[in-house]
Write a protein that holds these residues in place. Structure first.
Motif, mmCIF file in Angstrom:
data_model
loop_
_atom_site.group_PDB
_atom_site.id
_atom_site.type_symbol
_atom_site.label_atom_id
_atom_site.label_comp_id
_atom_site.label_asym_id
_atom_site.label_seq_id
_atom_site.Cartn_x
_atom_site.Cartn_y
_atom_site.Cartn_z
ATOM 1 N N SER A 77 34.167 -16.350 -48.455
ATOM 2 C CA SER A 77 34.964 -16.085 -49.656
ATOM 3 C C SER A 77 36.371 -15.627 -49.285
ATOM 4 C CB SER A 77 34.287 -14.998 -50.502
ATOM 5 O OG SER A 77 35.158 -14.519 -51.499
ATOM 6 N N PRO A 78 37.381 -16.053 -50.034
ATOM 7 C CA PRO A 78 38.750 -15.575 -49.775
ATOM 8 C C PRO A 78 38.889 -14.067 -49.996
ATOM 9 C CG PRO A 78 38.650 -16.798 -51.837
ATOM 10 C CD PRO A 78 37.342 -17.011 -51.149
ATOM 11 N N TYR A 79 37.877 -13.459 -50.628
ATOM 12 C CA TYR A 79 37.890 -12.010 -50.844
ATOM 13 C C TYR A 79 37.339 -11.257 -49.632
ATOM 14 C CZ TYR A 79 39.159 -12.498 -55.752
ATOM 15 O OH TYR A 79 39.828 -12.771 -56.913
ATOM 16 N N ASN A 80 36.863 -11.977 -48.640
ATOM 17 C CA ASN A 80 36.324 -11.330 -47.441
ATOM 18 C C ASN A 80 37.481 -11.001 -46.502
ATOM 19 O OD1 ASN A 80 35.046 -10.449 -45.156
ATOM 20 N ND2 ASN A 80 33.846 -12.312 -44.818
ATOM 21 N N THR A 81 37.914 -9.735 -46.545
ATOM 22 C CA THR A 81 39.070 -9.333 -45.721
ATOM 23 C C THR A 81 38.677 -9.028 -44.279
ATOM 24 O OG1 THR A 81 38.783 -7.048 -46.523
ATOM 25 C CG2 THR A 81 40.381 -8.445 -47.688
ATOM 26 N N TYR A 82 37.422 -9.276 -43.921
ATOM 27 C CA TYR A 82 37.031 -9.254 -42.513
ATOM 28 C C TYR A 82 37.338 -10.607 -41.852
ATOM 29 C CZ TYR A 82 34.625 -4.742 -42.413
ATOM 30 O OH TYR A 82 34.326 -3.395 -42.433
ATOM 31 N N LYS A 83 37.517 -11.651 -42.682
ATOM 32 C CA LYS A 83 37.789 -12.984 -42.154
ATOM 33 C C LYS A 83 39.202 -13.470 -42.455
ATOM 34 C CE LYS A 83 33.585 -15.641 -41.432
ATOM 35 N NZ LYS A 83 32.896 -16.913 -41.769
ATOM 36 N N HIS A 84 39.717 -13.055 -43.615
ATOM 37 C CA HIS A 84 41.010 -13.576 -44.064
ATOM 38 C C HIS A 84 42.061 -12.467 -44.053
ATOM 39 C CE1 HIS A 84 39.016 -17.266 -45.341
ATOM 40 N NE2 HIS A 84 38.077 -16.500 -45.900
ATOM 41 N N LYS A 85 43.191 -12.781 -43.433
ATOM 42 C CA LYS A 85 44.272 -11.803 -43.368
ATOM 43 C C LYS A 85 44.951 -11.661 -44.734
ATOM 44 C CE LYS A 85 45.582 -12.121 -38.475
ATOM 45 N NZ LYS A 85 46.684 -12.392 -37.522
ATOM 46 N N GLY A 86 45.624 -10.531 -44.884
ATOM 47 C CA GLY A 86 46.354 -10.286 -46.119
ATOM 48 C C GLY A 86 45.465 -9.762 -47.224
ATOM 49 N N LEU A 87 46.055 -9.617 -48.381
ATOM 50 C CA LEU A 87 45.317 -9.145 -49.549
ATOM 51 C C LEU A 87 44.438 -10.245 -50.110
ATOM 52 C CD1 LEU A 87 48.288 -7.293 -51.262
ATOM 53 C CD2 LEU A 87 46.172 -6.164 -50.544
ATOM 54 N N PRO A 88 43.352 -9.910 -50.755
ATOM 55 C CA PRO A 88 42.540 -10.940 -51.431
ATOM 56 C C PRO A 88 43.342 -11.552 -52.575
ATOM 57 C CG PRO A 88 41.755 -8.737 -51.996
ATOM 58 C CD PRO A 88 42.774 -8.559 -50.909
ATOM 59 N N PRO A 89 42.891 -12.676 -53.109
ATOM 60 C CA PRO A 89 43.688 -13.387 -54.129
ATOM 61 C C PRO A 89 43.797 -12.689 -55.481
ATOM 62 C CG PRO A 89 41.564 -14.462 -53.781
ATOM 63 C CD PRO A 89 41.697 -13.426 -52.719
ATOM 64 N N GLY A 90 42.978 -11.680 -55.712
ATOM 65 C CA GLY A 90 43.047 -10.981 -56.994
ATOM 66 C C GLY A 90 42.401 -9.614 -56.905
ATOM 67 N N PRO A 91 42.506 -8.808 -57.954
ATOM 68 C CA PRO A 91 41.879 -7.482 -57.955
ATOM 69 C C PRO A 91 40.363 -7.579 -57.894
ATOM 70 C CG PRO A 91 43.528 -7.677 -59.705
ATOM 71 C CD PRO A 91 43.278 -9.061 -59.191
ATOM 72 N N ILE A 92 39.743 -6.521 -57.424
ATOM 73 C CA ILE A 92 38.277 -6.481 -57.377
ATOM 74 C C ILE A 92 37.707 -5.539 -58.433
ATOM 75 C CG2 ILE A 92 38.203 -7.101 -54.946
ATOM 76 C CD1 ILE A 92 37.686 -4.138 -54.291
ATOM 77 N N THR A 93 38.576 -4.862 -59.147
ATOM 78 C CA THR A 93 38.199 -4.007 -60.273
ATOM 79 C C THR A 93 39.480 -3.670 -61.018
ATOM 80 O OG1 THR A 93 37.030 -1.989 -60.950
ATOM 81 C CG2 THR A 93 38.447 -1.811 -59.033
ATOM 82 N N ALA A 94 39.361 -2.985 -62.135
ATOM 83 C CA ALA A 94 40.545 -2.497 -62.849
ATOM 84 C C ALA A 94 40.806 -1.065 -62.399
ATOM 85 C CB ALA A 94 40.332 -2.540 -64.362
ATOM 86 N N PRO A 95 41.876 -0.817 -61.650
ATOM 87 C CA PRO A 95 42.124 0.526 -61.136
ATOM 88 C C PRO A 95 42.590 1.482 -62.222
ATOM 89 C CG PRO A 95 43.928 -0.944 -60.556
ATOM 90 C CD PRO A 95 42.867 -1.802 -61.190
ATOM 91 N N ALA A 96 42.183 2.744 -62.086
ATOM 92 C CA ALA A 96 42.658 3.785 -62.986
ATOM 93 C C ALA A 96 44.049 4.245 -62.544
ATOM 94 C CB ALA A 96 41.678 4.952 -62.997
ATOM 95 N N ARG A 97 44.638 5.146 -63.307
ATOM 96 C CA ARG A 97 46.020 5.553 -63.057
ATOM 97 C C ARG A 97 46.214 6.143 -61.661
ATOM 98 N NH1 ARG A 97 50.271 7.031 -66.885
ATOM 99 N NH2 ARG A 97 51.948 8.054 -65.746
ATOM 100 N N LYS A 98 45.258 6.952 -61.185
ATOM 101 C CA LYS A 98 45.426 7.604 -59.887
ATOM 102 C C LYS A 98 45.486 6.582 -58.757
ATOM 103 C CE LYS A 98 43.319 12.038 -61.123
ATOM 104 N NZ LYS A 98 42.171 12.968 -60.890
#
Length: 380
Positions: free
Chosen positions: A302-323
């Motif tokens: 998966s392009p979300y596997n940052t153990y294999k693919h450099k850089g940030l994944p193609p999109g968010p993995i959750t909706a982050p809160a303000r902090k």
């Protein structure tokens, strides 16, 4: 009084003098009539003045704070004072919008009015209406919560359970992206902008009206944070920083560690290193409830596997809160390239600049995991 009666009698015979009696009676009648005219005129003038004053007072405002009947009104998210006045006027809570706007202009607490449903009274003074809107006791609590760290599929399941609107309806509403009013820099993924918080359910909930609440809060939050400008100052696009914030949301448990973790990931990006975030791998393999992953899962293509693919994944993995958003915008100063929690109960985390330091910290985590059966469960 005795002298008065003597003047009305003949001094020789003691008889009443009709003519004198008549003169006195006629004078008394004249005085009485004059007084009656004066009092009647005064009462007439008073009535006219009172009616005029009452008419003046009620031309723009009702005067009875008790009102007439109960009524439920809905104040939408982000309503201006004029919008609130229009809603109250349409529900016959106030007599004119002008009266409410005048009262609101003199009360800075008007900004504290929350959106949602309120039980008010019809035909009440504008000041009373404002006081009722500011009193939490008059707000009808019908709320739902979006928790931090959930992926979109979990959020939609939770929304369906708490709002009785189907997941299918939510999914259909998300396809109409033009109606969502998202910032122009948001990517194609629907992850990342269903802002976690507690919300008041609309009077007539639909998938669109429900989703509008967290999306509006997301837009307000990124605007308050100056998200686009601060992302540019970091040298990143705003969507990249949103993706970073989503990883921080899933990776970090303690407030004091968020900015440090952000620095670790930014440092790794700048050095061309793999992020190696287990949270992104868990997202890639559709694993929920934990960020721990296995060696096999870390082999995902998966392009979300940052153990294999450099850089940030193609999109968010959750909706982050303000902090988490704030941490992604304001990473701490440091040269760390690694971090690892060494106590999953307290969240104590070690940040390291070298692999040797990181391996030593990882050994501490392994010791903690092996300390008890309960700990082993938490490490699995």
């Amino acid at each position: 009084m005795a002298n008065l009666f003597r003047e009305l009698r003949d001094p020789e015979t003691g008889r009443w003098l009709p003519k004198e009696v008549w003169y006195r009676v006629r004078g008394a009648i004249a005085v009485f009539l004059s007084l009656a005219v004066l009092l009647g005129g005064g009462w007439f003038v008073y009535g006219k003045v009172h009616d005029a004053w009452l008419g003046y007072r009620t031309a723009e405002d009702y005067i009875d704070p008790a009102g007439v009947a109960d009524v439920v009104v809905e104040i939408p998210q982000g309503s201006s004072t004029k919008k609130i006045a229009d809603i109250l006027l349409a529900a016959d809570v106030i007599r004119t919008g002008k009266a409410f706007e005048r009262v609101a202009a003199s009360d800075p607490n008007v900004r504290k009015i929350q959106y949602g449903l309120y039980k008010l009274r019809t035909q009440i003074p504008a000041k009373t209406a404002l006081q009722m809107l500011l009193d939490p006791a008059n707000q009808i609590k019908n709320q739902f919560q979006i928790r931090e760290g959930l992926r979109l599929s979990e959020v939609l399941t939770s929304l369906a359970e708490s709002t009785r609107v189907s997941e299918r309806d939510f999914q259909a509403a998300l396809k109409n992206r033009a109606a969502l009013g998202l910032p122009s820099w948001i990517g194609k993924s629907n992850e990342g902008f269903i802002f976690p918080d507690t919300y008041n359910l609309p009077l007539k909930p639909t998938a669109g009206s429900i989703l509008k609440l967290p999306i509006t809060e997301f837009k307000k939050t990124v605007q308050d944070l100056g998200f686009e400008e601060r992302a540019a100052a970091l040298g990143y696009k705003p969507y990249q920083v949103l993706v970073m914030a989503s990883i921080i949301e899933r990776e970090v448990g303690r407030d004091e560690d968020r900015a440090k973790v952000a620095r670790v990931f930014y440092n790794r990006l700048e050095k061309g290193m793999l992020l190696q975030s287990d949270a992104t791998v868990a997202f890639a393999v559709n694993k929920t409830g934990t960020v721990w992953t296995t060696p096999k899962e870390r082999q995902s293509n998966s392009p979300y596997n940052t153990y294999k693919h450099k850089g940030l994944p193609p999109g968010p993995i959750t909706a982050p809160a303000r902090k988490a958003l704030e941490a992604a915008l304001s990473p701490a100063d440091g040269k760390w390239l690694y971090f690892v929690p060494i106590n999953l109960d307290t969240g104590e985390t070690v940040f390291s600049e070298t692999l040797a330091e990181h391996n030593a910290a990882t050994a501490k985590l392994q010791q903690w995991c092996l300390a008890s059966a309960e700990n082993r469960k938490k490490c699995s």
